[in-house]
Write a protein that holds these residues in place. Structure first.
Motif, PDB file in Angstrom:
ATOM      1  N   ASN A  22       0.812  -1.216   0.000  1.00  0.00           N
ATOM      2  CA  ASN A  22       0.000   0.000   0.000  1.00  0.00           C
ATOM      3  C   ASN A  22       0.846   1.267   0.000  1.00  0.00           C
ATOM      4  O   ASN A  22       0.304   2.362  -0.032  1.00  0.00           O
ATOM      5  CB  ASN A  22      -0.917   0.011   1.227  1.00  0.00           C
ATOM      6  N   ARG A 191     -13.209  -3.929   1.762  1.00  0.00           N
ATOM      7  CA  ARG A 191     -12.524  -3.012   2.667  1.00  0.00           C
ATOM      8  C   ARG A 191     -13.170  -2.884   4.042  1.00  0.00           C
ATOM      9  O   ARG A 191     -12.618  -2.238   4.931  1.00  0.00           O
ATOM     10  CB  ARG A 191     -12.448  -1.638   2.035  1.00  0.00           C
ATOM     11  N   TYR A 234     -11.162  -9.227  -0.258  1.00  0.00           N
ATOM     12  CA  TYR A 234     -10.664  -9.002   1.106  1.00  0.00           C
ATOM     13  C   TYR A 234      -9.148  -9.204   1.174  1.00  0.00           C
ATOM     14  O   TYR A 234      -8.423  -8.385   1.753  1.00  0.00           O
ATOM     15  CB  TYR A 234     -11.374  -9.969   2.052  1.00  0.00           C
ATOM     16  N   ALA A 237      -7.462  -6.323  -0.490  1.00  0.00           N
ATOM     17  CA  ALA A 237      -7.496  -5.115   0.342  1.00  0.00           C
ATOM     18  C   ALA A 237      -6.470  -5.198   1.463  1.00  0.00           C
ATOM     19  O   ALA A 237      -5.900  -4.183   1.878  1.00  0.00           O
ATOM     20  CB  ALA A 237      -8.895  -4.910   0.916  1.00  0.00           C
ATOM     21  N   GLN A 238      -6.220  -6.393   1.965  1.00  0.00           N
ATOM     22  CA  GLN A 238      -5.248  -6.547   3.051  1.00  0.00           C
ATOM     23  C   GLN A 238      -3.808  -6.457   2.562  1.00  0.00           C
ATOM     24  O   GLN A 238      -2.935  -5.986   3.289  1.00  0.00           O
ATOM     25  CB  GLN A 238      -5.462  -7.876   3.764  1.00  0.00           C
ATOM     26  N   ARG A 241      -4.358  -3.045  -1.776  1.00  0.00           N
ATOM     27  CA  ARG A 241      -4.998  -1.727  -1.742  1.00  0.00           C
ATOM     28  C   ARG A 241      -6.092  -1.732  -0.679  1.00  0.00           C
ATOM     29  O   ARG A 241      -7.136  -2.369  -0.840  1.00  0.00           O
ATOM     30  CB  ARG A 241      -5.575  -1.384  -3.126  1.00  0.00           C
ATOM     31  N   ARG A 242      -5.830  -0.993   0.387  1.00  0.00           N
ATOM     32  CA  ARG A 242      -6.689  -1.016   1.572  1.00  0.00           C
ATOM     33  C   ARG A 242      -8.135  -0.622   1.277  1.00  0.00           C
ATOM     34  O   ARG A 242      -9.062  -1.112   1.937  1.00  0.00           O
ATOM     35  CB  ARG A 242      -6.100  -0.080   2.647  1.00  0.00           C
ATOM     36  N   MET A 243      -8.357   0.251   0.306  1.00  0.00           N
ATOM     37  CA  MET A 243      -9.712   0.753   0.049  1.00  0.00           C
ATOM     38  C   MET A 243     -10.455  -0.021  -1.040  1.00  0.00           C
ATOM     39  O   MET A 243     -11.482   0.430  -1.530  1.00  0.00           O
ATOM     40  CB  MET A 243      -9.651   2.238  -0.351  1.00  0.00           C
ATOM     41  N   TRP A 244      -9.942  -1.200  -1.420  1.00  0.00           N
ATOM     42  CA  TRP A 244     -10.609  -1.985  -2.458  1.00  0.00           C
ATOM     43  C   TRP A 244     -11.975  -2.454  -1.968  1.00  0.00           C
ATOM     44  O   TRP A 244     -12.120  -2.920  -0.849  1.00  0.00           O
ATOM     45  CB  TRP A 244      -9.752  -3.181  -2.858  1.00  0.00           C
ATOM     46  N   ARG A 245     -12.989  -2.384  -2.838  1.00  0.00           N
ATOM     47  CA  ARG A 245     -14.373  -2.690  -2.456  1.00  0.00           C
ATOM     48  C   ARG A 245     -14.931  -3.933  -3.166  1.00  0.00           C
ATOM     49  O   ARG A 245     -15.649  -4.729  -2.563  1.00  0.00           O
ATOM     50  CB  ARG A 245     -15.249  -1.468  -2.791  1.00  0.00           C
TER      51      ARG A 245
END
Length: 613
Positions: A22, A191, A234, A237-238, A241-245
């Motif tokens: 990230n 996220r 999930y 995102a971990q 990219r932390r804000m991935w939806r």
């Protein structure tokens, strides 16, 4: 021990990978708040989402309601200029999203270290960390093995696979006598880390309950929980990219051209009124509904499980974040189901019980009226196609109220909140399920109300008297079963018999205990239909001796007898008191130990003596 070491190694690796992956991706992304005042403003915000890579964080999309959005660094000036041209007020909340992510991560790390230093016993890792996909699988296995296999209290199974070939795991918890069925899922949006953690918390508590031989809701309900419906997203995102939806399925032409254009918003993909509103046809949008209804493997897996299972489902709950909403269908339109009054009443029961734990307030209403119209959600599908009566989306903490102290964390809620959010949600869900028992019995009975007096099903500690060391922490719990369900109140009485109400809810947690916390703690269960019942615990806080001299300077004539008073307080009581004179033990004194220690001491011919207790 090896299991714990392995979990620790995996966690450290994930934290390192997360920090590296990230690094700088969200550098310069701005978090802003806008206040749309016209329909044109709302249309412009949707345009930003589809064409400028804007990530709208707020579930609300209504006139005169604050909306929080994240702006890519390259688009910041352009979007602000357009907002100014169209008369949209803009407030900058944070000018570097990357720093906000790091702040949340730092708070989580400090909480984990502080917790494990202050408490000697092992803290379950699901209470201090946002677990990885692999750790969640290990946790489910551990919980399944913890139940009594001979009693068939649990079963662990996969409902399907994802594009990246990960299993979507589900666990059933219930006693053989259970004939009714509940389904819950978490983590449909990648996220929203607090969502899977809340499911794990509830699984842990339900396993405790199912292993208990006393009556509980698990004697009536089989509860099926899918803690992570979107494992591919999930994991991304971990680690990336932390804000991935969205999920991680490729989108043909767009694949490889723009990383934002991967994936589908699973909560816009369900084929009930699909794409009617609140969703996008643009694969690069965060709310892309997919190339067709029900196109995604995760969507299909949940649908097949609900439709092809032999069970008749009483309720479906899906847990998201954030906003603190307990909402019911419909999301695709402003009109509501015929039974919306009953849906609202049950939601109120759950949210009121939740509030009694930590004071957290939830708003209640239909999705379209409370937030905005959006089609393709799992909740609308479960109600409209799955024919499940009680269907809810629960948006967990934090609140979307800009005045809330933690609202700025949004999807990045630090792990310090895992336990309190899980605790209050568990209480609210259980109370909601108890209300379903009452509803069924009310319908099947000729009486207006089916009543069961309160009875305790568990309490901790088991002993009536317990001791803790000063500075440690204490957890008292008290659980009761009743119809209508019982409210739990905790009363504290000090040594002077002065009493006060200290908590509403099943569990009382006090950290950094002081000697003044000693006293009686009484748990009272009442449902207003029968006499209340109570259970008392006497708590003793142990602390080291404290010495107080009432008069540290005394005068007397030579050979006159004086009384030197030394008060000593401690728990356990002091077993030996020594007196010193000029650093030498005094042997020829008479010591009386009553409520205080009194020393009869005869002065010598010296002009001054120093006596130490």
């Amino acid at each position: 021990m090896l299991f714990e070491m392995w979990i620790s190694i995996i966690t450290s690796w994930i934290l390192f990978t997360y920090s590296y992956a990230n690094k700088n991706f969200y550098k310069g992304h701005e978090l802003i708040r806008v206040l749309p005042k016209t329909n044109e403003h709302l249309q412009l915000i949707r345009y930003f989402e589809d064409n400028y890579g804007v990530d709208r964080w707020s579930e609300v999309l209504q006139i005169n309601r604050d909306i929080k959005m994240s702006l890519p660094q390259k688009q910041v000036s352009k979007i602000k200029k357009l907002c100014k041209q169209h008369g949209i007020d803009v407030t900058i909340l944070n000018n570097d999203l990357d720093e906000l992510i790091k702040k949340s991560d730092y708070i989580s790390k400090q909480h984990k270290n502080r917790t494990r230093r202050s408490i000697k016993d092992r803290i379950p890792h699901h209470l201090t960390d946002y677990l990885t996909y692999q750790q969640i699988f290990l946790f489910l296995n551990e919980q399944h093995n913890r139940s009594l296999s001979s009693k068939n209290f649990t079963s662990l199974f996969s409902i399907g696979k994802t594009y990246e070939n990960r299993s979507i795991w589900a666990i059933r918890i219930g006693k053989p006598s259970a004939r009714r069925n509940i389904i819950m899922d978490c983590g449909i949006h990648a996220r929203e880390f607090i969502s899977p953690s809340t499911c794990l918390y509830m699984i842990d508590k339900l396993i405790d309950e199912v292993n208990n031989r006393r009556p509980s809701i698990l004697s009536i309900f089989n509860i099926y929980i899918i803690p992570l419906l979107n494992p591919d997203g999930y994991e991304y995102a971990q680690t990336e990219r932390r804000m991935w939806r969205k999920n991680r399925s490729p989108n043909s032409y767009y694949y490889g051209l723009n990383p934002n254009c991967m994936g589908v918003d699973l909560n816009r993909n369900f084929g009930y009124h699909w794409m009617e509103n609140g969703a996008s046809t643009n694969p690069c949008s965060e709310t892309y509904a997919g190339p067709r209804p029900d196109s995604e493997l995760e969507t299909q897996s949940l649908q097949k499980f609900i439709k092809k299972s032999s069970q008749r489902w009483d309720a479906y709950l899906t847990f998201h974040s954030y906003g603190q909403y307990w909402i019911y269908p419909w999301g695709f339109a402003l009109h509501m189901p015929d039974d919306y009054i009953e849906l609202k009443r049950k939601a109120q029961i759950g949210s009121e019980a939740l509030k009694r734990v930590n004071g957290t307030s939830y708003k209640i209403g239909s999705a379209a009226n409370l937030l905005y119209e959006s089609a393709g959600g799992s909740d609308d599908w479960a109600k409209g196609v799955g024919q499940i009566k009680y269907v809810y989306t629960v948006e967990l903490r934090p609140s979307d109220d800009m005045n809330d102290a933690h609202a700025h964390f949004a999807f990045m809620l630090p792990s310090t909140f895992i336990e309190p959010v899980g605790q209050e949600t568990y209480v609210g869900v259980k109370e909601f399920l108890r209300s379903l028992i009452t509803s069924r019995r009310q319908k099947s009975s000729s009486k207006n109300i089916y009543e069961i007096p309160p009875r305790f099903v568990s309490y901790s500690p088991v002993e009536g008297s317990v001791s803790y060391s000063e500075g440690s922490s204490m957890n008292l719990s008290c659980r009761a079963f009743a119809v209508p369900s019982a409210n739990i109140t905790w009363i504290y009485r000090d040594k002077n018999k002065q009493s006060k109400t200290i908590h509403y809810g099943e569990d009382v947690y006090i950290s950094s205990l002081q000697s003044s916390d000693s006293g009686s703690y009484e748990c009272i269960a009442s449902n207003n239909f029968h006499a209340s019942i109570s259970r008392s615990f006497y708590v003793t806080i142990q602390y080291s001796p404290r010495v107080m001299i009432l008069n540290d300077k005394m005068t007397s004539d030579v050979h006159e007898t004086v009384i030197v008073k030394c008060h000593v307080c401690s728990i356990p009581e002091v077993i030996q008191i020594n007196w010193l004179r000029h650093d030498q033990m005094i042997m020829d004194v008479n010591i009386l130990i009553k409520t205080q220690t009194i020393d009869h001491y005869q002065c010598s011919e010296s002009t001054m003596e120093i006596v130490v207790c």
